[in-house]
Motif scaffolding. Structure first.
Motif, PDB file in Angstrom:
ATOM      1  N   VAL A  34      -6.900  16.034 -24.100  1.00 10.91           N
ATOM      2  CA  VAL A  34      -8.355  16.192 -24.068  1.00 10.91           C
ATOM      3  C   VAL A  34      -9.023  14.833 -24.258  1.00 10.91           C
ATOM      4  O   VAL A  34      -8.724  14.095 -25.193  1.00 10.91           O
ATOM      5  N   VAL A  35      -9.927  14.514 -23.324  1.00 10.43           N
ATOM      6  CA  VAL A  35     -10.690  13.272 -23.378  1.00 10.43           C
ATOM      7  C   VAL A  35     -12.155  13.638 -23.532  1.00 10.43           C
ATOM      8  O   VAL A  35     -12.684  14.456 -22.784  1.00 10.43           O
ATOM      9  N   GLU A  36     -12.806  13.044 -24.530  1.00  4.24           N
ATOM     10  CA  GLU A  36     -14.229  13.275 -24.757  1.00  4.24           C
ATOM     11  C   GLU A  36     -14.943  11.944 -24.704  1.00  4.24           C
ATOM     12  O   GLU A  36     -14.352  10.905 -24.984  1.00  4.24           O
ATOM     13  N   GLY A  37     -16.215  11.993 -24.344  1.00  5.23           N
ATOM     14  CA  GLY A  37     -16.933  10.737 -24.276  1.00  5.23           C
ATOM     15  C   GLY A  37     -18.422  10.904 -24.106  1.00  5.23           C
ATOM     16  O   GLY A  37     -18.939  12.007 -23.960  1.00  5.23           O
ATOM     17  N   THR A  38     -19.079   9.750 -24.123  1.00  2.00           N
ATOM     18  CA  THR A  38     -20.514   9.686 -23.926  1.00  2.00           C
ATOM     19  C   THR A  38     -20.796   8.765 -22.752  1.00  2.00           C
ATOM     20  O   THR A  38     -20.269   7.654 -22.688  1.00  2.00           O
ATOM     21  N   ALA A  39     -21.598   9.227 -21.811  1.00  3.17           N
ATOM     22  CA  ALA A  39     -22.039   8.433 -20.675  1.00  3.17           C
ATOM     23  C   ALA A  39     -23.485   8.028 -20.916  1.00  3.17           C
ATOM     24  O   ALA A  39     -24.311   8.859 -21.275  1.00  3.17           O
ATOM     25  N   VAL A  40     -23.781   6.737 -20.752  1.00  5.84           N
ATOM     26  CA  VAL A  40     -25.139   6.228 -20.908  1.00  5.84           C
ATOM     27  C   VAL A  40     -25.517   5.526 -19.610  1.00  5.84           C
ATOM     28  O   VAL A  40     -24.839   4.586 -19.192  1.00  5.84           O
ATOM     29  N   ILE A  41     -26.587   6.005 -18.964  1.00 11.13           N
ATOM     30  CA  ILE A  41     -27.057   5.391 -17.726  1.00 11.13           C
ATOM     31  C   ILE A  41     -28.413   4.756 -17.974  1.00 11.13           C
ATOM     32  O   ILE A  41     -29.259   5.321 -18.661  1.00 11.13           O
TER      33      ILE A  41
END
Length: 160
Positions: free
Chosen positions: A62-69
């Motif tokens: 399981v890979v979790e993350g935050t994307a910021v554009i």
């Protein structure tokens, strides 16, 4: 329109979450190969672009993350649907690694915009050295829109 923006950001996030895994020999003990930060520029329509940063952590498959554009990205679905400016924002997402093609991701992210069902078809390819992630998101809009916008770019590993 807020769902449109969230769908695009989630599509980018899901695509990158699963695409960032390096390949390892069978039986090799590897802990958290996805953990780290990838950053770069994504390109949209009308010559637009925006910075994108993805911060990842991995636990097992399981890979979790935050994307910021950042600001600057525009998408154009043409015809009846028109164009939209994607605001600077962030979102969290999770994905899983695959054993079959650990350097490539193909993800479908459904969302709704103004009563229309939209699917973002995301792909990502990780370079052999694991330092460069090439991404593409095709937003599959209804035929009445006229075209399917494409968001693409390259992210580089900035920390692990």
């Amino acid at each position: 329109m807020k769902k449109w923006y969230a769908g695009i950001l989630l599509a980018l996030g899901f695509m990158m979450l699963a695409a960032a895994a390096p390949t390892f020999a069978a039986g090799t003990a590897v802990s958290r190969p996805f953990t780290g930060t990838f950053a770069g520029i994504v390109d949209g329509d009308f010559g637009s672009s925006a910075p994108l940063t993805l911060s990842l952590t991995q636990r097992g498959n399981v890979v979790e993350g935050t994307a910021v554009i950042g600001e600057g990205l525009e998408v154009n679905a043409g015809g009846f649907c028109g164009a939209a400016v994607v605001p600077a924002t962030s979102a969290t997402a999770s994905g899983t690694t695959t054993n079959r093609q650990p350097r490539r991701l193909a993800a479908n992210i459904p969302f709704e915009v103004s009563g229309m069902n939209i699917t973002a078809r995301a792909t990502g390819d990780l370079s052999a050295n694991g330092q460069e992630l090439v991404i593409e998101v095709k937003i599959d809009t209804p035929f009445l829109c006229g075209r399917d916008p494409v968001i693409s770019g390259t992210l580089l590993s900035v920390s692990s």
